[in-house]
Design a protein around this motif. Sequence first.
Motif, PDB file in Angstrom:
ATOM      1  N   ALA A  38      10.764  18.927  35.892  1.00 42.24           N
ATOM      2  CA  ALA A  38      11.437  17.634  35.755  1.00 42.24           C
ATOM      3  C   ALA A  38      10.621  16.528  36.417  1.00 42.24           C
ATOM      4  N   LEU A  39       9.999  16.866  37.539  1.00 43.26           N
ATOM      5  CA  LEU A  39       9.190  15.891  38.270  1.00 43.26           C
ATOM      6  C   LEU A  39       7.972  15.453  37.462  1.00 43.26           C
ATOM      7  N   VAL A  40       7.252  16.418  36.878  1.00 41.96           N
ATOM      8  CA  VAL A  40       6.045  16.044  36.119  1.00 41.96           C
ATOM      9  C   VAL A  40       6.407  15.276  34.845  1.00 41.96           C
ATOM     10  N   ASP A  41       7.539  15.613  34.242  1.00 40.55           N
ATOM     11  CA  ASP A  41       7.970  14.867  33.055  1.00 40.55           C
ATOM     12  C   ASP A  41       8.203  13.404  33.401  1.00 40.55           C
ATOM     13  N   LYS A  42       8.875  13.171  34.512  1.00 38.26           N
ATOM     14  CA  LYS A  42       9.181  11.801  34.907  1.00 38.26           C
ATOM     15  C   LYS A  42       7.925  11.069  35.361  1.00 38.26           C
TER      16      LYS A  42
END
Length: 220
Positions: A38-42
Motif C-alpha cells: 500500500a505504501l509503494v502504491d501511494k
Amino acid sequence: MKKRYQLKEEDSFEDQTPGPVITISRECGCYAINMANALVDKLSRITGNKWTVLTKEILEEAAEQLGLHPKKIEYVFESKEKSTWDDVFSAMSNKYYKSDKKIKKTIAEVVQAMAHHGNCVIIGRGGVILTQEIEKALHLKLQAPLEWRATQLQKNHGGSLEEMKTYAQTVDDKRDIIRNFFNKKPLELSHFDLVFNSMKLEDEVIVNATIDILKAKNII
C-alpha cells in the motif's frame, strides 16, 4: 530487476544521491507486506516514480550473482552458520561452494546497491543496518504484544496460542541477523525513525503517517 537497480559491478553511483529508501523491520506476527505494498502504491502516485517492495528479490539477486540457488544462501537469515569443517568439506566436494563471508558480503552489497538506487521499500534482510549511512532513508519498526502477535500467527498457521508464542519468539531470535551475519552490534531503538504498534494501528494509518514524515524530512 537487474536493469532497474543497476547491480552490475561496473555500475557507478558516484554521481547519484543515494535513496530514497524505506526499511521495515518487524516482530514475528506483525505482517509488513500488505502495508508495504500500500505504501509503494501511494508513493508511486505521489512522486511520479515507480516504487518497489523488496524482500525475496534481494535473496534472488544475491544468489544469481553467486551462481547459486536462493535456497543455498537462505540459511544466512535463519541464524545458521557453517562450521569450519563444513566449510572445508564443502569447498573440497562442491565446485559451486561459496564461503559464509562471500555470501554475507554479496547480500550486503545487493541491499546497499538497491537502497542506493532508491525508490524502494526493503523488508528485513538487514536493510535497517546496511542503509544507516543513507541520508534519504526512513527506518520503520513494527511491533506488538506477544499474545496479539501469536493470535495473528494462529490465523495463518493454526496451532495453540502457546505454540505460536514460542514460534514468534524463536523467529524473533533468528531475525537477529545483524549481530550474527553482518558483524554489527544488536539493533537498538536509535536505529529507527518510527516505531508502530501493529495491534493499535491499521495499515492505512501507518502508511499515511510514514508519508507525512517522508515529506517533513524532505525525503520525497
